[in-house]
Structures are given as structure tokens and as C-alpha cells.
Design a protein around this motif. Structure first.
Motif, PDB file in Angstrom:
ATOM      1  N   VAL A 144     -34.856   3.042  -7.442  1.00 37.75           N
ATOM      2  CA  VAL A 144     -34.836   3.033  -8.915  1.00 37.75           C
ATOM      3  C   VAL A 144     -35.864   2.030  -9.428  1.00 37.75           C
ATOM      4  N   TYR A 164     -28.116   1.412 -17.076  1.00 43.85           N
ATOM      5  CA  TYR A 164     -28.790   2.136 -18.153  1.00 43.85           C
ATOM      6  C   TYR A 164     -28.474   1.497 -19.505  1.00 43.85           C
ATOM      7  N   VAL A 193     -39.478   2.824 -11.516  1.00 42.47           N
ATOM      8  CA  VAL A 193     -39.763   2.282 -12.848  1.00 42.47           C
ATOM      9  C   VAL A 193     -41.043   1.456 -12.835  1.00 42.47           C
ATOM     10  N   LEU A 215     -34.133  -4.795 -15.754  1.00 37.18           N
ATOM     11  CA  LEU A 215     -33.708  -3.841 -14.739  1.00 37.18           C
ATOM     12  C   LEU A 215     -33.430  -4.538 -13.410  1.00 37.18           C
ATOM     13  N   LEU A 267     -35.221   6.396 -16.396  1.00 35.26           N
ATOM     14  CA  LEU A 267     -33.915   5.950 -15.897  1.00 35.26           C
ATOM     15  C   LEU A 267     -32.837   6.996 -16.176  1.00 35.26           C
ATOM     16  N   LYS A 283     -24.527   2.838 -12.499  1.00 33.70           N
ATOM     17  CA  LYS A 283     -25.673   3.513 -13.119  1.00 33.70           C
ATOM     18  C   LYS A 283     -25.564   3.434 -14.637  1.00 33.70           C
TER      19      LYS A 283
END
Length: 155
Positions: free
Chosen positions: A11, A75, A15, A36, A99, A71
Motif C-alpha cells: 500500500v 483510509y 502511494v 499514511l 487508496l 483499511k
């Protein structure tokens, strides 16, 4: 293209690679990337290791997987940072859209997260600021929908 993943490292790598795509990291992108990394609970050395793997084009060892609730939490935290602390540029919006696609969040899940953020704003933000954020949120979410529609998911 976005390949959905629950792997924390994947992830973060996705990003950062997206943000670096144009060769320039804006202040907003840096802020979102920093948030993040914290939200994903990456170890202190992981962000640099992941960044180096992007620059060197090397494979990365798999990290720990996120649960569904993690998650959503990640987010929500990044979306809150976007709404309050960035200029809401298309570059920043692409990170949010990415995302959302990576975590495979539905429209209803996204709306539930927005409602949750709105309730939190009620508790912590002055009324005039809250109205301004809501106004910006409406326009920004319309633009986000356009960007999300352009991402394709690999299955």
C-alpha cells in the motif's frame, strides 16, 4: 492500474510510486505520505526502505496484512488529513482515489467514512470552519469520483 492489496508495504509503495510519478512531491503529497506511514504503523526504517526499493526498482518483502477495519481506519485518517491539511490538488486526490481502489472500498463505505468525519468535525471545529470544509468537501468529492472512475482494478 491499481492492484488491490492488504499488505501494508505494498500500500505504502503504491502511494509513494504514484506520488513520484510526475517527478515532484508536493507539500500535500508529503503530508499524506507521512500520515499514511503513521496510519499503517510502519516501523521507523520501513518508509525509507520502501522508497529506496522504488528508486532501485527492486522487489520488496511482503509486510503484514491489514484487516478490513484497519483499511477503513487508514483510509479515514488519510482522508481527514487531505480534507484539513492539504490544498486538495488533483495530485492529492489521486492518492485518496488510489487508496480507495487499493482497499476496495465501496461507495457506501466511502460515504459512511465521510459521515463519520463529518460527525467528528461537529465536535472539534468551529461552525464557520465546518461550513467551509463541508463546502470544499462537496466539490472535492465530485472531483474524487471522476478520478476514481479512471483507475482500473487488476484482478
Amino acid at each position: 492500474m491499481v492492484e488491490p492489496s492488504a499488505d501494508r508495504r505494498a500500500v505504502f509503495r503504491g502511494v509513494v510510486a504514484l506520488a513520484l510519478n510526475d517527478g515532484n512531491l508536493t507539500f500535500g503529497e508529503k503530508r499524506l505520505i507521512t500520515k499514511l506511514a503513521r496510519a499503517l504503523r510502519l516501523e521507523d526504517d520501513e518508509p525509507k526502505m520502501i522508497y529506496d526499493s522504488i528508486l532501485d526498482n527492486t522487489n520488496l518483502e511482503k509486510g503484514f496484512d491489514l484487516t478490513i477495519s484497519e483499511k477503513i481506519s487508514v483510509y479515514e485518517q488519510v482522508l481527514e488529513t487531505f480534507l484539513i491539511h492539504t490544498d486538495k490538488t488533483d495530485d492529492d486526490l489521486r492518492i485518496i482515489a488510489y487508496l480507495r481502489k487499493m482497499f476496495e472500498l465501496s461507495d457506501s463505505e466511502h460515504r459512511a467514512i465521510l459521515r463519520s468525519l463529518d460527525r467528528q468535525l461537529e465536535e472539534i471545529v468551529h461552525r464557520n470552519v465546518r461550513q467551509n470544509i463541508r463546502y470544499e468537501l462537496k466539490g472535492t468529492m465530485e472531483r474524487l469520483s471522476e478520478i476514481v472512475d479512471n483507475f482500473r482494478v487488476l484482478k
